[in-house]
Each structure stands twice: as C-alpha cells, then as structure tokens.
Scaffold this active site. Structure first.
Site, PDB file in Angstrom:
ATOM      1  N   CYS A 384       0.837  -1.206   0.000  1.00  0.00           N
ATOM      2  CA  CYS A 384       0.000   0.000   0.000  1.00  0.00           C
ATOM      3  C   CYS A 384       0.874   1.259   0.000  1.00  0.00           C
ATOM      4  O   CYS A 384       1.490   1.545  -1.004  1.00  0.00           O
ATOM      5  CB  CYS A 384      -1.002  -0.049   1.150  1.00  0.00           C
ATOM      6  SG  CYS A 384      -2.515   0.836   0.752  1.00  0.00           S
ATOM      7  N   HIS A 510      -3.574  -5.247   0.323  1.00  0.00           N
ATOM      8  CA  HIS A 510      -2.968  -5.745   1.572  1.00  0.00           C
ATOM      9  C   HIS A 510      -2.984  -7.277   1.611  1.00  0.00           C
ATOM     10  O   HIS A 510      -3.946  -7.862   2.122  1.00  0.00           O
ATOM     11  CB  HIS A 510      -3.751  -5.229   2.779  1.00  0.00           C
ATOM     12  CG  HIS A 510      -3.599  -3.770   3.023  1.00  0.00           C
ATOM     13  ND1 HIS A 510      -2.715  -3.253   3.935  1.00  0.00           N
ATOM     14  CD2 HIS A 510      -4.223  -2.704   2.462  1.00  0.00           C
ATOM     15  CE1 HIS A 510      -2.795  -1.932   3.939  1.00  0.00           C
ATOM     16  NE2 HIS A 510      -3.707  -1.582   3.051  1.00  0.00           N
ATOM     17  N   GLU A 512      -1.404  -9.178   3.518  1.00  0.00           N
ATOM     18  CA  GLU A 512      -1.243  -9.692   4.893  1.00  0.00           C
ATOM     19  C   GLU A 512      -2.565 -10.085   5.544  1.00  0.00           C
ATOM     20  O   GLU A 512      -2.590 -10.897   6.458  1.00  0.00           O
ATOM     21  CB  GLU A 512      -0.486  -8.682   5.762  1.00  0.00           C
ATOM     22  CG  GLU A 512      -1.240  -7.409   6.155  1.00  0.00           C
ATOM     23  CD  GLU A 512      -1.162  -6.283   5.132  1.00  0.00           C
ATOM     24  OE1 GLU A 512      -0.914  -6.566   3.941  1.00  0.00           O
ATOM     25  OE2 GLU A 512      -1.377  -5.115   5.507  1.00  0.00           O
TER      26      GLU A 512
HETATM   27  N1  GLN Z   1      -2.211   6.553   2.740  1.00  0.00           N
HETATM   28  C1  GLN Z   1      -2.289   5.804   1.548  1.00  0.00           C
HETATM   29  C2  GLN Z   1      -3.647   5.924   0.860  1.00  0.00           C
HETATM   30  O1  GLN Z   1      -4.601   6.307   1.472  1.00  0.00           O
HETATM   31  C3  GLN Z   1      -1.940   4.358   1.794  1.00  0.00           C
HETATM   32  C4  GLN Z   1      -2.877   3.662   2.711  1.00  0.00           C
HETATM   33  C5  GLN Z   1      -2.326   2.366   3.286  1.00  0.00           C
HETATM   34  O2  GLN Z   1      -1.115   2.163   3.286  1.00  0.00           O
HETATM   35  N2  GLN Z   1      -3.191   1.527   3.821  1.00  0.00           N
HETATM   36  O3  GLN Z   1      -3.765   5.646  -0.316  1.00  0.00           O
END
Ligand code: GLN
Length: 536
Positions: A384, A510, A512
């Site tokens: 992310c 994600h 994970e």
């Molecule tokens: N802050 C970033 C976004 O909103 C990444 C979010 C995250 O890492 N879960 O796109």
C-alpha cells in the site's frame, strides 16, 4: 433464534491482555476440527463506530475483511486460525450499537417510548449477536466481549449475555478468562483475583460455566478444586492456560486441557469427530524446526507498537514455517532513516518490507530505504503506502522527476505520480470512506507476481484513498517499472515490479490480511523465498 445455533460468550477478568482472542480462536479451531461450523465475533466497548478512524497506537492494526469492514485485529486471529473469512457482522462496537438505535429513534421506530439502555441498547446487542447464528451458516457462534468485567462500558454487553442465558438456557454458555498470578516471595499461585473477578460477574447476574485461568505455572489439582469451590464450577471446568512460546500452540494446549470436550458436554452436543489437527501440527513442526534463517527489515512509522503490523508479522511466521525458515524481523523506524545511516540500517538484511501507512511522517525514510534496496538488488516488498513510496522513489531517482510525489502529502504537486481517486475527491467523512475490501486484480503473465500466485485473476483486500496515476504509466513502463497487476474493470494499477531487479514487488492491496496457518499467502511465500535466495 435458530434452534440449532449455540452461543458461547467469552468474558475477561482481572486484567486486559490475557488473550481472550487467542482462547476464542483456539476453542473455535478445536470445534471446527470436530466438524462443527464455527465463527467468532468481537464486541468492542468503545464509542468509535469502528477502528478505521483509530490511530494504530491505540489498539494496533485495523483489520480489513472481504466486505470492506474495518475491524479489530482479533478478527485477523480468527481468520488465521479458522481459515474462514469474517465480515462486518463479526465486529460490533458500542458506537455502532448506539448509532443504530439513535437512527431508529429518529425514524420514529420506538413509537414515542423512552429509549433506554435496557431494553433498547441490550436488544440491539442481542440482535447483533444472533445475526451470525440466524444465517444458518454456523452451528456455533463464539462472542468475545472486549474489555474487562467491572468496566462501566462493558456493562450493557454483560447484561445482554445475562438476558440471553436466561432466555435460552440450553443454548448459551459463558467462559470467563482470568489470571492466576504467581507470587514469587510466597512461592504460590494465588486464586483470589479469580474469585473476585467471578464475584463481579455474579453481581451482574452471570454465572460462568467454564474458567480459563491464565498462568505462568501449572495448576495442580488442589488449586483447581479451590477455584471450582469458590466459583461454583466443576473442577473439570477449570482450564489451565499456561503461557505459550507461540500463539499457534494454544489450540493444542486447550486440547490437552479438554476445553472443547467440556464445552460440548455443557452444550449437550456430541463430541463427534476427532481433533487430530494434522495440518496444524505439521505447521507447528515446521515452525519449531527451521532449517535456515533470514533477517527481514520492516520499515514503518508505528513500530513502537508492534501490534500495528500484526497481520504482516503473522504472515511472515506462516510463510517462514512453510519455507522451513525462521524469519527474524528487524524493526526499522522510518522516521530515523537518513541518507547517512541508510546503508548501515539495511546492511545484513536479506529483504526489506515497507509497510502501509498514512500521512507524511516517515515518508522520507521509506523512500531512502527503497532507493537503497533497489540499487543494491535486495528483495523488496512494498504494501500500500510502501508501494506508493516505491513509485515515488522510481519517479524521482530513475525518471529524474524530482517533483514527483503523492497528493496525500503535497496536494498541488506538479508531478502527482500517486493521486487521489476521482470518486474520493469530494469525500469529507473519514470513517469507512476509503477504497475498502476485496477487489479483483488481473496479473500479467511471466512476472514475479503471477509466478507467486500461479493464477490469472486474484482477489485481494484494499484500504486506501490514493492510487497510481495512470497518466504516467507509459513513461514508467518505458523506463523499467511495469504494472504487473491491474483491476480488470477500472484499469487501476494494483501491482508494480522492476523486472531487472531480483525481486521488487509493490502491491496496492494488503496481502497480509489473507494469510492463514493452513493457507500462507503466496506473496509472502515468494518474498521469503527471494530473501533466502539473496542470502545464499
Ligand atoms: N495513505 C495511503 C492511501 O490512502 C496508503 C494507505 C495504506 O497504506 N493503507 O492511499
């Protein structure tokens, strides 16, 4: 209430952090192994609607389900143990309960009545508990009540348990988790805190059926009998929960203590099947006997509280065990990385993972770390925000766009390689408004990612507002960073890779959240393998 569903409530006493979530998940695992369909639900007493708006320093990671619910990290344990997905219904907070009741009040659904904790709040709680049971999908619903008995904020939950015990005496059961401390000076285990904790429960009308006693030393028969006598339970219902070296051993410890048998007997359910737990034991054997070891750097800004990265750490445990390799994590504070110390910080690491996150703190350090691993051929896994930083780093240092950034940090950025999504531009509410939950992703053949999954289309969970800016994709691809996974409907870039690097993968989703004991995540498996290769 569906007459086949049984409800098990898990409460906690004496202190927090006794491991209610792990005990609930372990019991569920044992019952699942016997052939029962089981799910676990967590009721959280705080007033936030969900943990999505909480800083990770408060309660650790926010776990995301397939249906896009932002939930307590215990749901991660439930999924990792049971290998069955959870959903919004598996996590309820006081905030959500009150919001629902107040919305009903505004709609006039209470027909002019005074709205009160009993019965309106408790009715809403009971309904939420029974949603999972009514679905007919589960024979047994385990409901973990957050907080500690005696807390003001958990009272409505305990009261709802009392009512359900009264309304459905044959279908409900209460397990109370307590602490039996060891007093070194006296050389003795002490039962008084447990007695007091059960008294607090009795004061609000709940007699526990089973006591699970967290302890550093074995409970002998005398102690068990003493606890049983003071707390009105059978000595066989006094279950020892001794400290374990890994949470994954707890189901086996609970099996030795026959927690599942006592539960089934009390619920009048047949102790069918066996709890052989073959796959589980095979996993533990591998976990206990690693043939090699690697060191992975985990770069993040919340590392003072390791629970902020719970699912990532557990994914490494799963992937490590399956590769018969111990994964040691070096926690690297992104705030503390500088151009001067980046080399020493990463020296000796076999791979680096840059973690998800929000906001500007620590971004510079993340970008420095990525530049170093990219230039030095060290396996890199970005998740992310970690992926977004990899894109920014590449734009600045390879494409030469010094002004490249994400509009999350520089709103009027002249080279927004990471940009806010169109449908996010006018969103002002913070809670539950990101791109959340499971989305499809189509993988490009012959890439690291497709090799890892060995599938063409995958489903992964998201939690973000910003995206790779497709206006720049052509230039990235012409210069060595390619999009190897895309959303088939929107064309949004979900994965980037650098094919000339030994293993450089950034994922917008994600992974994970989907790694379980029985199904370790393919990307973590592949990353650990790449780190092992690198070590050689
Ligand atoms: N802050 C970033 C976004 O909103 C990444 C979010 C995250 O890492 N879960 O796109």
């Amino acid at each position: 209430m569906s007459n086949s569903t049984k409800y098990i409530f898990v409460t906690g006493g004496v202190t927090s952090s006794l491991g209610k979530g792990i005990i609930s998940a372990s019991l569920a695992k044992l019952l699942q192994a016997r052939g029962y369909t089981v799910t676990i639900q967590k009721l959280d007493p705080y007033i936030n609607i969900d943990p999505g708006t909480l800083n990770p320093y408060e309660h650790g990671e926010c776990f995301v389900t397939n249906d896009g619910a932002e939930t307590d990290l215990d749901l991660g344990h439930y999924e990792r143990f049971l290998n069955v997905p959870t959903s919004q219904a598996n996590n309820v907070t006081t905030g959500r309960i009150y919001q629902t009741v107040m919305d009903k009040e505004r709609r006039g659904e209470f027909l002019g009545k005074t709205v009160q904790v009993i019965p309106h709040i408790t009715n809403e709680i009971k309904e939420r508990i029974q949603i999972l049971g009514k679905s007919d999908e589960f024979e047994i619903v385990i409901t973990e009540i957050g907080g500690t008995v005696g807390d003001i904020e958990s009272l409505p939950y305990i009261e709802s348990v009392r009512q359900m015990m009264w309304e459905y005496p044959d279908d409900c059961l209460v397990i109370h988790l307590t602490l039996v401390p060891y007093l070194k000076a006296a050389g003795e285990l002490k039962t008084k805190p447990t007695q007091h904790s059960v008294k607090s429960l009795l004061e609000v009308g709940v007699q526990p059926d089973i006591l699970v006693c967290r302890t550093e030393h074995h409970l002998d028969n005398n102690i068990r009998k003493k606890i049983a006598r003071f707390c009105n339970v059978n000595p066989t219902a006094v279950i020892e929960s001794i400290d374990a070296d890994t949470i994954y051993r707890v189901p086996l410890l609970m099996q030795e203590e026959e927690l599942d048998k006592v539960v089934l007997q009390k619920l009048d359910l047949p102790a069918k099947g066996d709890t052989e737990l073959k796959e589980w034991k095979a996993f533990l054997t591998k976990l206990d006997n690693p043939k090699s070891k690697i060191k992975i750097g985990l770069v993040g800004k919340y590392i003072e509280l390791k629970d902020s990265y719970k699912s990532i750490v557990e994914s490494f445990i799963h992937a490590g065990a399956y590769n018969e390799c111990e994964v040691e994590i070096k926690w690297i504070h992104s705030d503390k990385i500088t151009p001067e110390n980046v080399k020493d910080t990463i020296a000796g690491l076999d791979g680096v993972l840059v973690a998800p996150g929000f906001g500007s703190r620590g971004i510079k350090g993340k970008i420095l770390a990525i530049q170093y691993v990219r230039e030095n051929n060290i396996p890199f896994f970005g998740i992310c925000l970690g992926m977004q930083c990899a894109v920014i780093e590449y734009a600045r240092n390879v494409l030469g766009w010094k002004d490249a950034h994400t509009t999350e940090i520089v709103e009027d950025c002249t080279r927004p390689v990471i940009n806010i999504m169109e449908d996010q531009k006018n969103v002002t509410n913070k809670g539950g408004t990101m791109r959340l939950g499971s989305y499809k992703c189509k993988l490009l053949d012959g890439t690291k990612i497709s090799e890892a999954y060995n599938e063409e289309v995958i489903n992964e969970r998201h939690r973000h507002r910003f995206e790779f800016n497709n206006a720049y994709l052509e230039e990235f691809e012409a210069n060595g960073m390619i999009a190897t996974g895309k959303n088939p409907e929107s064309g949004l870039v979900e994965v980037v890779e650098i094919p000339s690097h030994p293993w450089f993968v950034g994922a917008q989703f994600h992974p994970e959240y989907k790694s379980t004991v029985e199904k370790p995540h393919p990307l973590f498996l592949a990353f650990v393998k790449a780190a092992l290769e690198n070590k050689k």
